[in-house]
Enzyme design. Structure first.
Site, PDB file in Angstrom:
ATOM      1  CG  HIS A   1       7.679   7.115   5.804  1.00 41.65           C
ATOM      2  ND1 HIS A   1       7.587   6.684   4.499  1.00 41.65           N
ATOM      3  CD2 HIS A   1       6.451   6.940   6.343  1.00 41.65           C
ATOM      4  CE1 HIS A   1       6.346   6.280   4.253  1.00 41.65           C
ATOM      5  NE2 HIS A   1       5.631   6.425   5.359  1.00 41.65           N
TER       6      HIS A   1
ATOM      7  CB  CYS B   1       2.424  10.274   1.725  1.00 40.41           C
ATOM      8  SG  CYS B   1       0.873  11.118   1.377  1.00 40.41           S
TER       9      CYS B   1
ATOM     10  NE  ARG C   1      -1.299   2.523   2.897  1.00 37.25           N
ATOM     11  CZ  ARG C   1      -0.736   3.635   3.351  1.00 37.25           C
ATOM     12  NH1 ARG C   1      -0.555   4.676   2.554  1.00 37.25           N
ATOM     13  NH2 ARG C   1      -0.302   3.715   4.598  1.00 37.25           N
TER      14      ARG C   1
END
Ligand code: COA
Ligand code: ZN
Length: 312
Positions: free
Chosen positions: A209, A240, A15
């Site tokens: 991250h 993102c 994802r």
């Protein structure tokens, strides 16, 4: 210092990783990636997202991906959803759980979900009702919890505002997410301690991250605070698309390597993970940031006479 003895690793590469790739990874390749990781012992996945296919075209095959997954091991298959439509589609596709997401900062929420934080919060009840009505579990995720690329430091009060709503809705697992790699270990300690004190009994899932190289240092701070759930991406893929400068999640095999070296169980076969990371690298067609996939585990030994000698 006492750490958890066992950690749950949620693989979010399918994802968070694939959503930012410029190419569409074929559905069969996504399915193979997740099934290989199930075979390696991974038991929790953010397998895809049910979002607008115009916003994230890379994941427009969400239902087909879910349909192809090996469910025989009981691995928990989660999908990210932003709205009731996403919850309906995810439930119909047969996920075990949905992750509802909202940012702690106003501008990132508008960039990511095209609405205010207040509107997102007001929409949660419908999402929860749809999911639970279909027997689907609901997790919460708070993006930009440790900083926002548009606003800078995010006050803890903004994180509480969202966690309060998740708690009111009876959500047990809450993800505290460092969407663009702004967290530092000291901040992780403070945030974890504050959240644990304010919401006793909740299950915290940390999402880091490695944008500034602090990913595993932040995990260590989370472990020291007793947190036992972490998100990561195979090979360190990720980011993102709606945040400037976003880069990969912490890397699954590097995380698992560190945890095993600390005698923390994951149930995951590191060798199989590394094989899957190499296969993913071939699929993506560029070098991935993961480090253990390049160097091998720390006791990977080499024949001394097989390397050049520095003789003058
Ligand atoms: N699944 C599939 N399609 C969806 C959808 C969903 N969950 N939600 C909305 N859509 C479709 C609508 O049906 C509509 O399609 P149409 O124009 O063909 O009728 C279109 O998307 C726009 O819908 P709208 O409700 O007006 O959404 P929006 O344009 O305000 O966008 C979101 C809001 C939340 C749907 C969008 O910003 C989004 O998908 N964001 C996700 C971003 C993301 O995944 N970020 C990374 C994870 S942190
Ligand atoms: Zn992320």
């Amino acid at each position: 210092m006492s750490y958890p003895t066992r950690v749950t690793v949620t693989e979010v590469g399918p994802r968070d990783g694939l959503q930012i790739e410029p190419v569409f990874v074929p559905t069969a390749t996504k399915i193979r990636l997740i099934n290989d990781l199930i075979a390696a012992g991974v038991r929790s996945f953010e397998a895809t997202s049910f979002v607008s296919p115009r916003a994230v075209p890379q994941l427009r095959d969400a239902a087909e991906v879910i349909a192809g997954l090996d469910r025989s091991t009981g691995a928990k298959i989660l999908a990210l959803v932003p709205n009731p439509k996403g919850a309906e589609l995810a439930a119909k596709a047969g996920v075990d759980g949905v992750v509802i997401v909202v940012s702690a900062s106003e501008s990132h929420n508008r960039s990511n979900l095209n609405r205010s934080v207040a509107d997102s919060l007001a929409g949660f009840k419908d999402i929860v009702d749809i999911a639970r009505g279909a027997g689907v579990d609901v997790h919460g995720a708070i993006a930009t919890s440790f900083g926002c690329p548009f606003e800078g430091d995010v006050p803890l009060a903004s994180v509480y505002r969202i966690a309060d709503r998740f708690a009111e809705l009876g959500i047990q697992v809450i993800g505290v997410c460092d969407t663009t790699g702004m967290a530092t270990p000291l901040q992780v300690s403070r945030v974890c301690t504050a959240m644990q004190a304010r919401y006793p009994g909740k299950t915290w899932d940390l999402h880091f991250h490695n944008t500034r190289g602090l990913g595993l240092a932040n995990v260590l701070a989370g472990l020291q605070a007793g947190v036992g759930h972490y998100d990561s991406s195979l090979g360190g893929l990720g980011g993102c698309p709606f945040a400037p400068g976003a880069t990969g999640n912490i890397c699954t095999e590097d995380l698992v390597h560190m945890l095993h070296e600390m005698d923390i169980e994951t149930g995951i076969d590191l060798g199989k993970l590394v094989e899957a990371a190499h296969s993913l690298e071939r699929t993506i067609g560029r070098v991935l940031p993961g480090q253990v996939m390049k160097a091998g585990p720390r006791l990977t030994l080499h024949a001394c006479d097989a390397v050049a000698r520095a003789v003058g």
